[in-house]
Every structure is written in structure tokens, then in C-alpha cells.
Design an enzyme around this catalytic site. Sequence first.
Site, short mmCIF file in Angstrom:
data_model
loop_
_atom_site.label_atom_id
_atom_site.label_comp_id
_atom_site.label_asym_id
_atom_site.label_seq_id
_atom_site.Cartn_x
_atom_site.Cartn_y
_atom_site.Cartn_z
N HIS A 123 -7.73 9.16 -2.17
CA HIS A 123 -7.16 9.35 -0.81
C HIS A 123 -8.13 9.84 0.23
CE1 HIS A 123 -3.00 8.82 1.05
NE2 HIS A 123 -3.94 8.85 2.02
N LYS A 153 -2.56 6.02 -4.34
CA LYS A 153 -3.78 6.92 -3.96
C LYS A 153 -3.58 8.21 -4.67
CE LYS A 153 -4.04 4.39 0.48
NZ LYS A 153 -2.38 4.51 0.91
N TYR A 174 2.93 9.75 -0.06
CA TYR A 174 4.12 9.37 0.90
C TYR A 174 5.25 9.64 0.41
CZ TYR A 174 -0.01 6.49 2.67
OH TYR A 174 -1.13 5.86 3.03
N ASP A 211 0.85 -1.30 0.11
CA ASP A 211 -0.01 -0.09 0.03
C ASP A 211 0.83 1.26 -0.06
OD1 ASP A 211 -2.80 1.22 0.60
OD2 ASP A 211 -1.46 2.21 1.90
N1 LIG Z 1 -5.59 6.19 3.50
C1 LIG Z 1 -5.31 6.81 4.57
O1 LIG Z 1 -5.64 7.90 4.75
C2 LIG Z 1 -4.20 6.13 5.46
C3 LIG Z 1 -3.99 6.86 6.49
C4 LIG Z 1 -2.99 6.25 7.34
C5 LIG Z 1 -2.21 4.91 7.18
N2 LIG Z 1 -2.82 4.52 5.71
C6 LIG Z 1 -2.06 3.20 5.35
O2 LIG Z 1 -2.03 2.23 6.43
C7 LIG Z 1 -0.68 1.59 6.93
C8 LIG Z 1 -0.62 1.31 8.22
O3 LIG Z 1 -1.02 2.50 9.02
P1 LIG Z 1 0.04 3.37 10.06
O4 LIG Z 1 1.17 3.27 9.39
O5 LIG Z 1 -0.68 4.75 10.39
O6 LIG Z 1 -0.12 2.66 11.33
P2 LIG Z 1 -0.15 0.98 12.13
O7 LIG Z 1 0.43 0.10 10.91
O8 LIG Z 1 -1.17 0.93 13.09
O9 LIG Z 1 1.17 1.30 13.10
C9 LIG Z 1 2.54 1.20 12.67
C10 LIG Z 1 3.33 1.71 13.96
O10 LIG Z 1 3.30 0.47 14.57
C11 LIG Z 1 4.43 0.17 14.71
N3 LIG Z 1 4.42 -1.47 14.80
C12 LIG Z 1 4.39 -2.29 13.70
N4 LIG Z 1 4.54 -3.60 13.93
C13 LIG Z 1 4.55 -3.53 15.07
C14 LIG Z 1 4.80 -4.65 16.18
N5 LIG Z 1 4.63 -6.16 15.53
N6 LIG Z 1 4.75 -4.54 17.48
C15 LIG Z 1 5.14 -3.24 17.98
N7 LIG Z 1 4.95 -2.16 17.16
C16 LIG Z 1 4.73 -2.35 15.89
C17 LIG Z 1 5.50 0.61 13.92
O11 LIG Z 1 6.89 0.90 14.49
P3 LIG Z 1 8.05 0.00 13.88
O12 LIG Z 1 8.20 0.63 12.34
O13 LIG Z 1 8.87 0.26 14.71
O14 LIG Z 1 7.61 -1.49 13.79
C18 LIG Z 1 4.84 2.05 13.59
O15 LIG Z 1 5.25 2.91 14.62
C19 LIG Z 1 0.10 2.86 6.44
O16 LIG Z 1 1.52 2.86 6.53
C20 LIG Z 1 -0.54 3.40 5.06
O17 LIG Z 1 -0.07 2.40 4.25
C21 LIG Z 1 -3.44 4.92 5.01
#
Ligand SMILES: NC(=O)c1ccc[n+]([C@@H]2O[C@H](COP(=O)([O-])OP(=O)(O)OC[C@H]3O[C@@H](n4cnc5c(N)ncnc54)[C@H](OP(=O)(O)O)[C@@H]3O)[C@@H](O)[C@H]2O)c1
Length: 272
Positions: A107, A74, A49, A44
Site C-alpha cells: 500500500h 493492499k 479501508y 479496489d
Molecule cells: N493506494 C492508495 O494509497 C489510495 C489512496 C486513495 C485512493 N485510493 C483508491 O482510489 C479510489 C478513488 O479515489 P478517491 O476515493 O480518493 O477519490 P475519487 O474517486 O477521485 O473521488 C471520489 C469523490 O468524488 C465524488 N464523485 C464520484 N463520482 C462523481 C461524479 N460522477 N460526479 C460528482 N462527484 C463524483 C464522490 O462523491 P459521491 O460518493 O457523492 O459520488 C467522492 O466524494 C479509492 O476509493 C481507493 O479505492 C487508493
Amino acid sequence: MKKILNLNTGAPIPILGFGTWELTGNECLKSTKKAIEVGYRHIDTAAAYGNHKEVGQAIKESGVDRKDIFVTSKLWRDNLRKEDVPEALKTALNELQLDYLDLYLIHWPDSEVPIAETLQAMNELKEQGLTKAIGVSNFTINHLKEAMDTGIQFSINQVEFHPTLNQKELLEFCNQNNIILTAYSPIGRGEDLQHPIIQELTKQYEKSAAQIILNWEMQKGIVTIPKSSNPEHIEGNFKSLEWNLSLEDVERINQINEKNRLVNPDFSEFDK
Ligand SMILES: NC(=O)c1ccc[n+]([C@@H]2O[C@H](COP(=O)([O-])OP(=O)(O)OC[C@H]3O[C@@H](n4cnc5c(N)ncnc54)[C@H](OP(=O)(O)O)[C@@H]3O)[C@@H](O)[C@H]2O)c1
């Protein structure tokens, strides 16, 4: 649990994908390559980004066939007008060094631009084969109804979804209308890992908190896209596919729902 779901176009989508928000430069290249190496076949990304180039390079260098990796990008808010959409997708494809996307999402909605105008333009790109499917992100039920009124087929609504923001009504609406919900920030950007119910389940199942949460989402038929730059987390998160929470424990997590929205920029159009 199903590891592959089918979009309403018929195309398969791996239920577990790799998120790349805030991964840039070499960290993005390394992490995305690691993700593909451990088995993720769904990435994704987004124009916003700033990492298309590294994501594309990781796919190329992985040695895995392009057709075996599901790639989502997106369309950013400043390109929602019909005359801007084709150029935005072509730029994304150039940066990614790809001939087509598997999924192209709006997006964020913007009430200044009719949803029909953007969807129509995206649908033409789909007909040209530049994206295999189209979808939306950050859409409420009202936005979805407006999109459905166009009669244009769209496949996904990617929204924030995790144990402390369990969007029950939105999920039901998507399920009823054959739109797959993708959970973004699926582990609450790390915040939900310490929730007492999740912590209790980690002991019961001898799984990490992230694995418990991701397994819960996938058992609900939701696509989930955790992000990580830590190789152990990238691998551990992928292993959340290998076992099942009991239905009783899925229901326990369903009950958490604390309306803890973490991604809420000033231009968002969520219901108050
Ligand atoms: N469409 C939209 O508007 C939108 C908005 C937000 C996000 N997104 C998409 O969704 C994806 C995921 O969301 P997100 O990046 O906001 O948050 P997330 O995946 O919920 O959380 C990421 C955080 O969790 C930590 N983490 C990941 N795996 C872990 C584990 N096994 N144990 C402990 N900590 C862990 C990561 O740190 P480390 O790197 O240190 O592991 C990072 O700080 C994004 O990267 C993006 O592709 C889309």
C-alpha cells in the site's frame, strides 16, 4: 480505447475499476453491488479501508462468477516484514471470503523495511496461487528502481493521478518498464471537476466532468478506479468507457498539471 489491459503476467485487467476507500458498512455493500450491477468487473479495496467483509459480500450476492471480477487488495504498512505478509493476505482472503486475489499491492513504501523483503514474501504467495499478481502503490521512480533491482516481477504502481496531478515522468517510467499505472483519486476527490478546461469540455462533448476526466485517463492507457456512493455517479462513471475524447483534447488536459497532491500522509516518501 481499450477496455481491458494486460498485466505483464498476461492476465487481463479491466481498465475501469470501482474504488472503495471510505465506503464502509451497508453503504459499501450497497455501492459495490450497484457497481457490479452496472457493469464494473474490477474492485479496489485494502486492509486499511475496513471494508473487506462488505466488498466480499457484494461480490457473492452479485451472482457474478468470482473469476469474472478482478479484485485488488493492499498490504498495510505494519505488515511489511516477511513474517507478517502471509498472515495479512490470509486474513484479507478470509474477510473477503475469497480463495485468491487478482492483485496484491504494497500500500505504501516504508524505508524501514527493504522493498525486497516484502516483495519476496508476496511473490511466494503468488507462487502458491493466493494472489495472481503483485504490485506496489505510492512508489516514486526511485522506489520502483529499488523494486526492479530485486528481479521480482510486479505489475502495477497505483498512485494519485488526475488532471491537476499529472505525473508525466512517473507514467513514462512505468510505460517504459511494462508496469501499468493505476490512477487513484482519479477525479481529484471531486476537486478537479470544476477546473475551467474540464468544464469547457463538458459543454463541447455533453458529458459530465467526471466522464471527461475518466475518459482522459483511460485513453492514456491508465487504469482508473473512481469511488462513489451515489448510484447515479456510479453508473455515469461507468459510461465514461463508451466514447472518446479527441487526441487534441487529451493533450489539452495533459497541459493542466498543477502538482496538486491531495493524499500525502506524514509517513509518505514522495520526492520533495
Ligand atoms: N493506494 C492508495 O494509497 C489510495 C489512496 C486513495 C485512493 N485510493 C483508491 O482510489 C479510489 C478513488 O479515489 P478517491 O476515493 O480518493 O477519490 P475519487 O474517486 O477521485 O473521488 C471520489 C469523490 O468524488 C465524488 N464523485 C464520484 N463520482 C462523481 C461524479 N460522477 N460526479 C460528482 N462527484 C463524483 C464522490 O462523491 P459521491 O460518493 O457523492 O459520488 C467522492 O466524494 C479509492 O476509493 C481507493 O479505492 C487508493
